[in-house]
Design a protein around this motif. Structure first.
Motif, PDB file in Angstrom:
ATOM      1  N   ALA A  10      18.094  11.105  22.202  1.00  0.00           N
ATOM      2  CA  ALA A  10      19.289  12.195  22.435  1.00  0.00           C
ATOM      3  C   ALA A  10      20.499  11.754  21.815  1.00  0.00           C
ATOM      4  O   ALA A  10      20.540  10.634  21.154  1.00  0.00           O
ATOM      5  N   GLU A  11      21.298  12.647  21.523  1.00  0.00           N
ATOM      6  CA  GLU A  11      22.790  12.280  20.807  1.00  0.00           C
ATOM      7  C   GLU A  11      23.694  12.904  21.856  1.00  0.00           C
ATOM      8  O   GLU A  11      23.499  13.854  22.413  1.00  0.00           O
ATOM      9  N   PRO A  12      24.929  12.420  21.855  1.00  0.00           N
ATOM     10  CA  PRO A  12      26.116  13.014  22.533  1.00  0.00           C
ATOM     11  C   PRO A  12      26.253  14.320  21.996  1.00  0.00           C
ATOM     12  O   PRO A  12      26.111  14.631  20.916  1.00  0.00           O
ATOM     13  N   THR A  13      26.634  15.291  22.935  1.00  0.00           N
ATOM     14  CA  THR A  13      27.039  16.465  22.812  1.00  0.00           C
ATOM     15  C   THR A  13      28.178  16.749  21.888  1.00  0.00           C
ATOM     16  O   THR A  13      28.990  15.536  21.796  1.00  0.00           O
ATOM     17  N   ALA A  14      28.650  17.904  21.274  1.00  0.00           N
ATOM     18  CA  ALA A  14      29.679  17.987  20.663  1.00  0.00           C
ATOM     19  C   ALA A  14      31.046  17.722  21.526  1.00  0.00           C
ATOM     20  O   ALA A  14      32.121  16.962  21.230  1.00  0.00           O
ATOM     21  N   GLU A  15      31.093  18.346  22.923  1.00  0.00           N
ATOM     22  CA  GLU A  15      32.303  17.974  23.761  1.00  0.00           C
ATOM     23  C   GLU A  15      32.222  16.540  24.355  1.00  0.00           C
ATOM     24  O   GLU A  15      33.057  15.840  24.168  1.00  0.00           O
TER      25      GLU A  15
END
Length: 93
Positions: free
Chosen positions: A46-51
């Motif tokens: 996964a990747e960090p969300t924009a927020e």
């Protein structure tokens, strides 16, 4: 050697035998806090969300490029960005 000089040099050293996974990456020690916070997330695919990215950049006072580089290094340790670049091409006269 001063603290800042050591900090900058340490990012170019890798310690494969270290218990700390980040010691064998190109992540600089001053960014270990950030890298540790996202390590499990990124390694799970996964990747960090924009927020989350905005929050991480503010919390650790880094830019988008640094955050993206750390994520890329965790995804693919020891990548050689120079090899990924196109080689210069020379034309014969």
């Amino acid at each position: 050697m001063g603290d800042k000089t050591f900090e900058q040099c340490a990012g170019f050293l890798k310690i494969p035998e270290s218990a700390n996974l980040l010691d064998n990456t190109w992540v600089h020690p001053e960014n270990y806090g950030l890298a540790t916070e996202i390590l499990d997330l990124v390694r799970s695919g996964a990747e960090p969300t924009a927020e989350a990215r905005v929050g991480l950049k503010e919390k650790y006072a880094v830019g988008d490029t640094t955050l993206s580089d750390i994520i890329a290094e965790i995804k693919k340790p020891n990548r050689d960005r120079a090899r990924a670049s196109r080689s210069p091409c020379c034309k014969r006269a």
